[in-house]
Design a protein around this motif. Structure first.
Motif, mmCIF file in Angstrom:
data_model
loop_
_atom_site.group_PDB
_atom_site.id
_atom_site.type_symbol
_atom_site.label_atom_id
_atom_site.label_comp_id
_atom_site.label_asym_id
_atom_site.label_seq_id
_atom_site.Cartn_x
_atom_site.Cartn_y
_atom_site.Cartn_z
ATOM 1 N N LEU A 180 0.827 -1.215 0.000
ATOM 2 C CA LEU A 180 0.000 0.000 0.000
ATOM 3 C C LEU A 180 0.864 1.270 0.000
ATOM 4 O O LEU A 180 0.555 2.241 -0.690
ATOM 5 N N ASP A 181 1.956 1.251 0.760
ATOM 6 C CA ASP A 181 2.784 2.448 0.888
ATOM 7 C C ASP A 181 3.594 2.736 -0.382
ATOM 8 O O ASP A 181 3.892 3.882 -0.690
ATOM 9 N N ARG A 185 -6.207 0.621 -0.944
ATOM 10 C CA ARG A 185 -6.532 1.316 0.311
ATOM 11 C C ARG A 185 -7.911 0.891 0.827
ATOM 12 O O ARG A 185 -8.141 0.831 2.025
ATOM 13 N N SER A 205 7.362 9.660 15.119
ATOM 14 C CA SER A 205 8.036 8.386 14.798
ATOM 15 C C SER A 205 8.707 8.426 13.428
ATOM 16 O O SER A 205 9.748 7.815 13.221
ATOM 17 N N VAL A 206 8.063 9.111 12.474
ATOM 18 C CA VAL A 206 8.590 9.157 11.096
ATOM 19 C C VAL A 206 9.075 10.588 10.856
ATOM 20 O O VAL A 206 8.320 11.418 10.356
ATOM 21 N N LEU A 233 8.414 16.024 8.778
ATOM 22 C CA LEU A 233 7.389 16.236 9.806
ATOM 23 C C LEU A 233 7.982 16.763 11.114
ATOM 24 O O LEU A 233 7.409 17.621 11.770
ATOM 25 N N PRO A 291 1.549 13.845 12.784
ATOM 26 C CA PRO A 291 2.361 12.643 13.020
ATOM 27 C C PRO A 291 1.992 11.483 12.103
ATOM 28 O O PRO A 291 2.824 10.631 11.808
ATOM 29 N N HIS A 302 0.700 11.966 9.080
ATOM 30 C CA HIS A 302 0.668 12.603 7.762
ATOM 31 C C HIS A 302 -0.738 13.017 7.358
ATOM 32 O O HIS A 302 -1.668 12.970 8.159
ATOM 33 N N ARG A 334 -4.068 11.887 0.767
ATOM 34 C CA ARG A 334 -4.369 10.583 0.178
ATOM 35 C C ARG A 334 -3.535 9.437 0.794
ATOM 36 O O ARG A 334 -4.000 8.336 0.944
ATOM 37 N N VAL A 389 -2.839 4.649 7.362
ATOM 38 C CA VAL A 389 -4.066 3.865 7.395
ATOM 39 C C VAL A 389 -4.261 3.229 8.786
ATOM 40 O O VAL A 389 -5.376 2.869 9.159
ATOM 41 N N ALA A 405 -3.143 2.539 16.026
ATOM 42 C CA ALA A 405 -1.970 2.998 16.791
ATOM 43 C C ALA A 405 -2.418 3.758 18.035
ATOM 44 O O ALA A 405 -1.940 3.511 19.145
HETATM 45 C C1 HEM Z 1 2.408 5.833 16.118
HETATM 46 C C2 HEM Z 1 2.230 5.012 15.094
HETATM 47 C C3 HEM Z 1 2.305 5.374 13.647
HETATM 48 C C4 HEM Z 1 2.831 6.493 13.050
HETATM 49 C C5 HEM Z 1 3.471 7.703 13.724
HETATM 50 C C6 HEM Z 1 2.648 6.331 11.620
HETATM 51 C C7 HEM Z 1 3.012 7.270 10.679
HETATM 52 C C8 HEM Z 1 2.765 7.152 9.324
HETATM 53 C C9 HEM Z 1 3.089 8.154 8.338
HETATM 54 C C10 HEM Z 1 3.771 9.477 8.630
HETATM 55 C C11 HEM Z 1 2.684 7.683 7.122
HETATM 56 C C12 HEM Z 1 2.850 8.367 5.748
HETATM 57 C C13 HEM Z 1 3.980 7.676 5.024
HETATM 58 C C14 HEM Z 1 4.304 8.231 3.663
HETATM 59 O O1 HEM Z 1 3.889 9.337 3.298
HETATM 60 O O2 HEM Z 1 5.000 7.509 2.955
HETATM 61 C C15 HEM Z 1 2.118 6.374 7.335
HETATM 62 C C16 HEM Z 1 1.597 5.578 6.335
HETATM 63 C C17 HEM Z 1 1.243 4.267 6.511
HETATM 64 N N1 HEM Z 1 1.142 3.603 7.721
HETATM 65 FE FE1 HEM Z 1 1.489 4.390 9.570
HETATM 66 N N2 HEM Z 1 2.060 5.120 11.382
HETATM 67 C C18 HEM Z 1 1.813 4.510 12.587
HETATM 68 C C19 HEM Z 1 1.181 3.285 12.778
HETATM 69 C C20 HEM Z 1 0.786 2.425 11.783
HETATM 70 C C21 HEM Z 1 0.143 1.147 11.989
HETATM 71 C C22 HEM Z 1 -0.291 0.583 13.338
HETATM 72 C C23 HEM Z 1 -0.010 0.567 10.748
HETATM 73 C C24 HEM Z 1 -0.608 -0.756 10.345
HETATM 74 C C25 HEM Z 1 -1.577 -1.351 10.887
HETATM 75 C C26 HEM Z 1 0.515 1.508 9.763
HETATM 76 C C27 HEM Z 1 0.561 1.293 8.405
HETATM 77 C C28 HEM Z 1 0.795 2.295 7.472
HETATM 78 C C29 HEM Z 1 0.658 2.107 6.029
HETATM 79 C C30 HEM Z 1 0.308 0.805 5.320
HETATM 80 C C31 HEM Z 1 0.910 3.342 5.429
HETATM 81 C C32 HEM Z 1 0.803 3.712 3.947
HETATM 82 C C33 HEM Z 1 -0.576 4.313 3.719
HETATM 83 C C34 HEM Z 1 -0.909 4.668 2.281
HETATM 84 O O3 HEM Z 1 0.009 4.945 1.488
HETATM 85 O O4 HEM Z 1 -2.112 4.692 1.947
HETATM 86 N N3 HEM Z 1 0.973 2.621 10.437
HETATM 87 N N4 HEM Z 1 2.163 6.081 8.677
#
Ligand code: HEM
Length: 427
Positions: free
Chosen positions: A53-54, A66, A294-295, A325, A361, A363, A366, A370, A375
């Motif tokens: 997905l990412d 998505r 985190s990111v 960020l 945090p 983002h 689109r 997810v 989280a």
């Molecule tokens: C404190 C916890 C979390 C933070 C701070 C966080 C942060 C982020 C950020 C900043 C992005 C954007 C990434 C980008 O632009 O490339 C992202 C995307 C994503 N995160 Fe998280 N995340 C967290 C927890 C989670 C959890 C628990 C999951 C899975 C169950 C997850 C799965 C994903 C996925 C698959 C994407 C891509 C979404 C897309 O492109 O549609 N994240 N996350």
């Protein structure tokens, strides 16, 4: 560099880093023509030839994928995961019971809790690392999968070549892990399983799959679950333990705030729906996520061929734009006393937040996170159960200095070690 050169910093021939909220919105907002495509990080990353997905950069393909993830993480699904997360937290409380009075590394458990949670919620597998207090080799593999991208930094092209070469070392092991987890889950499939993989497999096995059209695509998304749901939450929990352990007054105020939610629906338990409504709990979590997102940098976006114009500044087409960020969260343009941990800025002192939209945090737009609601649930539940049952503080000899100074600034921040002592509350 931003302190020295201002909002726009050119970091390479074709790369620019920008700390400016109008630009942020133009680049990530709903009308954007900027894309992850050819930005240098996403579409060079395939898993057995498939994107997750990412890393899916085609808008239509991303939208279809998505939808499946959104189903796996919508309100109804999250309600089903709540008891699963609670089981992990009860393991954590059991562990605390065993080690009471002895120093333990909270940063380690901050990692094991989301890791076990990811095993159960993602794949219906119990890794049982919290119970045993051991760092699993799998955690190292998850970390390494990101390290490669982070080490390449602004020179990602060697990765593009390496995509078609056989994987080696820990990276190979990580790939095998995602495959193994998926295959085991398929073998153990049954009607009563409720986890994220259920939704992926439903699509794969449907007559006309919407998006997961072959098993390699499922492996790719399984890897995204392993990565996305572990180290990100580990960072947030690690810092949350730190802020709470160093400040008795904060612990007491948070304890008082969560007390009315204890046993409200089920005797002896907290429920996410009640914790969500506790303003001060979310304020502490938000402030933790603001101070140490985190990111911290996040992947870039590529400008469209015609370029982008913002605030009279023209960014040409095909430029990789970074909007880090962490720098938005710590900018004095957007937050008063940006380097101070002040949870009240989210409650009684709103004047300390100059621009709410600069707090992202998870983002925005689109491609936002997810898994953000999952989280937040894990963080809320961990904070509430821990504080309700235990009071804790730095262990003798611990001053918290290594915790911050030894934090590793990778694609996902990895906090340093923090020794704390937990004592069961007498009631
Ligand atoms: C404190 C916890 C979390 C933070 C701070 C966080 C942060 C982020 C950020 C900043 C992005 C954007 C990434 C980008 O632009 O490339 C992202 C995307 C994503 N995160 Fe998280 N995340 C967290 C927890 C989670 C959890 C628990 C999951 C899975 C169950 C997850 C799965 C994903 C996925 C698959 C994407 C891509 C979404 C897309 O492109 O549609 N994240 N996350």
């Amino acid at each position: 560099m931003h302190r020295q050169y201002g909002d726009f910093v050119r970091m390479g021939p074709n790369q620019i880093s920008i700390v400016n909220l109008d630009v942020f919105n133009k680049i990530h907002g709903p009308q954007t023509r900027c894309s992850k495509k050819h930005a240098g990080t996403y579409d060079i990353n395939r898993f057995r030839g498939e994107y997750n997905l990412d890393t899916l950069t085609d808008n239509a393909l991303h939208r279809d994928r998505r939808k499946v993830w959104d189903q796996a993480l919508n309100t109804k699904s999250l309600e089903g995961y709540e008891s699963t997360t609670r089981a992990v937290i009860h393991d954590w409380l059991g562990r605390l019971d065993e080690v009471q009075g002895l120093p333990i590394d909270t940063s380690l458990y901050a990692k094991l809790i989301p890791f076990d949670n990811m095993g159960r919620v993602g794949f219906s597998t119990d890794f049982a690392t919290v119970k045993e207090g051991r760092e699993d080799r799998m955690l190292r593999m998850i970390e390494i999968s990101f390290d490669v991208v982070a080490r390449m930094g602004l020179v990602p092209w060697p990765l593009a070549f390496s995509q078609d070469l056989p994987r080696m070392g820990l990276q190979k092991e990580f790939e095998e892990l995602a495959v193994r987890m998926t295959d085991m889950r398929i073998q153990a499939d049954s009607e009563d399983k409720h986890d994220i993989m259920k939704f992926f497999l439903e699509d794969l096995h449907s007559e006309k799959p919407k998006t997961l059209k072959n098993i390699n695509a499922v492996y790719a998304d399984a890897a995204a679950v392993l990565i996305g749901a572990t180290d990100t939450i580990a960072c947030a929990l690690g810092f949350l333990f730190y802020y709470l352990a160093r400040d008795a007054d904060l612990r007491q105020r948070l304890y008082d705030a969560i007390a009315p939610a204890y046993g409200k629906r089920t005797p002896g338990e907290f429920a996410c729906i009640d914790l969500q409504a506790i303003e001060f709990l979310d304020a502490v979590i938000n402030e933790t996520l603001r101070m140490n997102t985190s990111v911290p940098i996040n992947g870039p976006r590529n400008t469209p061929p015609e370029g982008v114009e913002v605030d009279g500044t023209y960014i040409p087409g095909n430029v990789s734009v970074y909007t880090p960020l962490h720098l938005y969260h710590r900018s004095p343009k957007y937050f008063v006393q940006p380097d101070e941990f002040i949870p009240e800025r989210w409650t009684t002192r709103p004047e300390l937040v100059l621009e709410r939209r600069a707090f992202q945090p998870f983002h925005f737009g689109r491609y936002d996170c997810v898994g953000k609601r999952l989280a937040r649930n894990v963080i809320r539940l961990t904070a509430a159960y821990t504080l309700w049952h235990y009071d804790f503080a730095f262990a003798p000899g611990e001053d918290g200095k290594d915790f911050e100074s030894r934090a590793q600034w990778k694609a996902i921040v990895k906090p340093g070690k923090l020794e704390c002592v937990f004592r069961k509350r007498e009631r």
